[in-house]
Design a protein around this motif. Sequence first.
Motif, PDB file in Angstrom:
ATOM      1  N   UNK A  81       0.826  -1.213   0.000  1.00  0.00           N
ATOM      2  CA  UNK A  81       0.000   0.000   0.000  1.00  0.00           C
ATOM      3  C   UNK A  81       0.861   1.264   0.000  1.00  0.00           C
ATOM      4  N   UNK A  82       1.745   1.462   1.008  1.00  0.00           N
ATOM      5  CA  UNK A  82       2.563   2.682   0.961  1.00  0.00           C
ATOM      6  C   UNK A  82       3.554   2.701  -0.193  1.00  0.00           C
ATOM      7  N   UNK A  83       4.005   1.524  -0.627  1.00  0.00           N
ATOM      8  CA  UNK A  83       4.954   1.487  -1.744  1.00  0.00           C
ATOM      9  C   UNK A  83       4.318   2.008  -3.021  1.00  0.00           C
ATOM     10  N   UNK A  84       3.170   1.445  -3.374  1.00  0.00           N
ATOM     11  CA  UNK A  84       2.483   1.888  -4.583  1.00  0.00           C
ATOM     12  C   UNK A  84       1.980   3.319  -4.434  1.00  0.00           C
ATOM     13  N   UNK A  85       1.577   3.697  -3.229  1.00  0.00           N
ATOM     14  CA  UNK A  85       1.111   5.071  -3.008  1.00  0.00           C
ATOM     15  C   UNK A  85       2.233   6.060  -3.278  1.00  0.00           C
ATOM     16  N   UNK A  86       3.433   5.736  -2.832  1.00  0.00           N
ATOM     17  CA  UNK A  86       4.571   6.640  -3.050  1.00  0.00           C
ATOM     18  C   UNK A  86       4.945   6.699  -4.530  1.00  0.00           C
ATOM     19  N   UNK A  87       5.047   5.521  -5.164  1.00  0.00           N
ATOM     20  CA  UNK A  87       5.445   5.496  -6.581  1.00  0.00           C
ATOM     21  C   UNK A  87       4.449   6.267  -7.436  1.00  0.00           C
ATOM     22  N   UNK A  88       3.161   6.008  -7.223  1.00  0.00           N
ATOM     23  CA  UNK A  88       2.132   6.708  -8.000  1.00  0.00           C
ATOM     24  C   UNK A  88       2.182   8.202  -7.731  1.00  0.00           C
ATOM     25  N   UNK A  89       2.350   8.584  -6.453  1.00  0.00           N
ATOM     26  CA  UNK A  89       2.380  10.014  -6.104  1.00  0.00           C
ATOM     27  C   UNK A  89       3.547  10.725  -6.772  1.00  0.00           C
ATOM     28  N   UNK A  90       4.711  10.090  -6.776  1.00  0.00           N
ATOM     29  CA  UNK A  90       5.894  10.722  -7.375  1.00  0.00           C
ATOM     30  C   UNK A  90       5.713  10.878  -8.880  1.00  0.00           C
ATOM     31  N   UNK A  91       5.178   9.852  -9.523  1.00  0.00           N
ATOM     32  CA  UNK A  91       4.987   9.963 -10.975  1.00  0.00           C
ATOM     33  C   UNK A  91       3.884  10.962 -11.319  1.00  0.00           C
ATOM     34  N   UNK A  92       2.879  11.082 -10.462  1.00  0.00           N
ATOM     35  CA  UNK A  92       1.871  12.132 -10.658  1.00  0.00           C
ATOM     36  C   UNK A  92       2.523  13.503 -10.508  1.00  0.00           C
ATOM     37  N   UNK A  93       3.389  13.638  -9.505  1.00  0.00           N
ATOM     38  CA  UNK A  93       4.107  14.898  -9.296  1.00  0.00           C
ATOM     39  C   UNK A  93       4.951  15.247 -10.522  1.00  0.00           C
ATOM     40  N   UNK A  94       5.695  14.263 -11.017  1.00  0.00           N
ATOM     41  CA  UNK A  94       6.535  14.504 -12.195  1.00  0.00           C
ATOM     42  C   UNK A  94       5.681  14.834 -13.405  1.00  0.00           C
ATOM     43  N   UNK A  95       4.581  14.088 -13.576  1.00  0.00           N
ATOM     44  CA  UNK A  95       3.699  14.328 -14.715  1.00  0.00           C
ATOM     45  C   UNK A  95       3.086  15.710 -14.689  1.00  0.00           C
ATOM     46  N   UNK A  96       2.582  16.124 -13.524  1.00  0.00           N
ATOM     47  CA  UNK A  96       1.974  17.451 -13.410  1.00  0.00           C
ATOM     48  C   UNK A  96       3.031  18.536 -13.623  1.00  0.00           C
ATOM     49  N   UNK A  97       4.222  18.315 -13.086  1.00  0.00           N
ATOM     50  CA  UNK A  97       5.291  19.296 -13.268  1.00  0.00           C
ATOM     51  C   UNK A  97       5.674  19.452 -14.720  1.00  0.00           C
ATOM     52  N   UNK A  98       5.787  18.333 -15.453  1.00  0.00           N
ATOM     53  CA  UNK A  98       6.103  18.384 -16.884  1.00  0.00           C
ATOM     54  C   UNK A  98       4.970  19.062 -17.653  1.00  0.00           C
ATOM     55  N   UNK A  99       3.736  18.752 -17.271  1.00  0.00           N
ATOM     56  CA  UNK A  99       2.582  19.361 -17.945  1.00  0.00           C
ATOM     57  C   UNK A  99       2.588  20.880 -17.758  1.00  0.00           C
ATOM     58  N   UNK A 100       2.932  21.313 -16.546  1.00  0.00           N
ATOM     59  CA  UNK A 100       2.985  22.752 -16.288  1.00  0.00           C
ATOM     60  C   UNK A 100       4.054  23.423 -17.150  1.00  0.00           C
ATOM     61  N   UNK A 101       5.177  22.721 -17.358  1.00  0.00           N
ATOM     62  CA  UNK A 101       6.227  23.301 -18.186  1.00  0.00           C
ATOM     63  C   UNK A 101       5.780  23.402 -19.644  1.00  0.00           C
ATOM     64  N   UNK A 102       5.146  22.318 -20.137  1.00  0.00           N
ATOM     65  CA  UNK A 102       4.718  22.296 -21.531  1.00  0.00           C
ATOM     66  C   UNK A 102       3.649  23.356 -21.796  1.00  0.00           C
ATOM     67  N   UNK A 103       2.743  23.544 -20.846  1.00  0.00           N
ATOM     68  CA  UNK A 103       1.628  24.486 -21.038  1.00  0.00           C
ATOM     69  C   UNK A 103       1.962  25.905 -20.593  1.00  0.00           C
ATOM     70  N   UNK A 104       3.198  26.118 -20.159  1.00  0.00           N
ATOM     71  CA  UNK A 104       3.613  27.459 -19.758  1.00  0.00           C
ATOM     72  C   UNK A 104       3.108  27.896 -18.414  1.00  0.00           C
ATOM     73  N   UNK A 105       2.686  26.954 -17.553  1.00  0.00           N
ATOM     74  CA  UNK A 105       2.180  27.306 -16.224  1.00  0.00           C
ATOM     75  C   UNK A 105       3.254  27.192 -15.148  1.00  0.00           C
ATOM     76  N   UNK A 106       4.504  27.010 -15.552  1.00  0.00           N
ATOM     77  CA  UNK A 106       5.599  26.821 -14.600  1.00  0.00           C
ATOM     78  C   UNK A 106       5.885  28.135 -13.889  1.00  0.00           C
ATOM     79  N   UNK A 107       5.923  28.086 -12.576  1.00  0.00           N
ATOM     80  CA  UNK A 107       6.233  29.270 -11.766  1.00  0.00           C
ATOM     81  C   UNK A 107       7.381  28.938 -10.824  1.00  0.00           C
ATOM     82  N   UNK A 108       8.612  29.323 -11.172  1.00  0.00           N
ATOM     83  CA  UNK A 108       9.767  29.025 -10.316  1.00  0.00           C
ATOM     84  C   UNK A 108       9.634  29.667  -8.937  1.00  0.00           C
TER      85      UNK A 108
END
Length: 522
Positions: free
Chosen positions: A81-108
């Motif tokens: 449970x915590x293993x998959x929760x962490x892996x999924x959360x990190x990849x969601x974080x990376x995915x959302x971060x990449x999406x923000x960069x592609x769509x120009x929503x990145x705010x350093x």
Amino acid sequence: MDLTIVARGNLGLLSGLIAGASLIIDYILTVAVSVSAGIDNFVSAVPVLRPFTVELCLVAIFLLMLTNLRGVKESGRIFMVPTYAFIVSIFVLIGVGMFNQVTGQLTPIPPAETVHKVTEQLSLFLILRAFAAGCTALTGVEAISDGVLAFKPPEWINARQTLLYLGVILGLMFLGITYLAHIYQLVPNESETVLSLLSRQIFGISPLYYFLILFATPAILLLAANTSYADFPRLCYFLARDGFLPRQLALLGDRLVYSNGILLLSICAAVLIVVFRGDTTAIIPLYAVGVFTSFTLSQAGMVIHWYEGKERGWQASAVMNGLGALATAVVLVIVVWTKFAIGAWIVVLAIPLFVWLFVSIRKHYQYVANRLSIQELAPRSYMTRPKGALATHPAIVIVGQLHRGTVEALDYARSIGDEVVAIHVDTGSTNREKLQTRWQELESDIDLYILESPYRSVVTPILQFVSDFEDQHPDVLSTIIIPAFVPRRWWESVLHNQTTLFLKAALRTKKSRVVTTVHYYL
């Protein structure tokens, strides 16, 4: 395959002991680093708890110790449970971060929070130092190689596949977080972790942020610490079995776990947490030295293994392990060179001290074995006692092992008792045939009773036998005789079980009135 066994089998005993010392340090530091990092993320989300970082770390270690002492059934399903929760959360974080960069929503992060100075020019040494620092983030994979036997059959295939999946997942997560930290211009600080800064910047103060920082990350780091609770006691068992650590570390507890190893690991990790005030950054340099020393030795050992075996396709495997040995050796040298003054010197000094300790303990056990050996004792005959005569002074001799101390205790029992019996408790490790054969050669006039102990308790079966024996001999005093050897130096007693003390205390509570200890001086 265990890293210590690989190093010892291919590079010799000394290399095996160095690898063993490195892994012992590695496992202790794994607990300290993982727990401190988990709590660090937790208090990043709840800053009001930061003054209690050390206390929270100690509570986490205590809970891990208690859980492992109790034994964990179906742990794999629980840890999913915590293993998959962490892996999924990190990849969601990376995915959302990449999406923000592609769509120009990145705010350093605002410049005020990221001001820093570049004080060193780009050079080969700087690149190597960055490589070494990055490698420390990928440690922990040794838990798979040290726990191959825990996998389902075929063990080595499943372990290899797991190691491959782990490498891919870790690589993607590490590269993704590193890239996002760069584009968001993050710089770590003492009050908040990089992961917390990144999550707060991408998710905002939202349920996703709290789920990742308050639950998923601390949980996965505590599970990382828990891997040491499986591997450290097992490593101590192997070393203790071969006489390089105290024999107590080779004993199974009531719940089929090496309880003494778990307690030792918890105490050592707790001491490190207190000394370094739960500061993950301060503990990391110590951690890297131990783990990369064992990595280098095991990889070099595998090169020799492939070269000597020359199995089909051995060249490719030898080259791969050779490159691995070179890479980990480079990391080890860089870490020692750059972190020596800020803590790495402790491990550099501790490894040879551990090796010296291993050798000293082994020499002590060899000396004790030689002094207690009964190989040169000839079979002896004694006067036959009258059968059926009423015993007026019966005696019970507790037999742990048949050695010179036991023989002297049996001689003493004959001198005071008119009925003598001997009892031995089998906790699952007794070679009954060998014991019975040698007993008949030396002590055939005394009956030996071997008591079963399915729960590995020595005291309980003895108490039950003594109680039944005394009931069979009413109105007379029975003498319980306990053989015990006395080491040359007081501190050597730590290397031996203190069963005599526990047994005498237990017999006292049962109101056995005559308990005698026969000492044999080494």
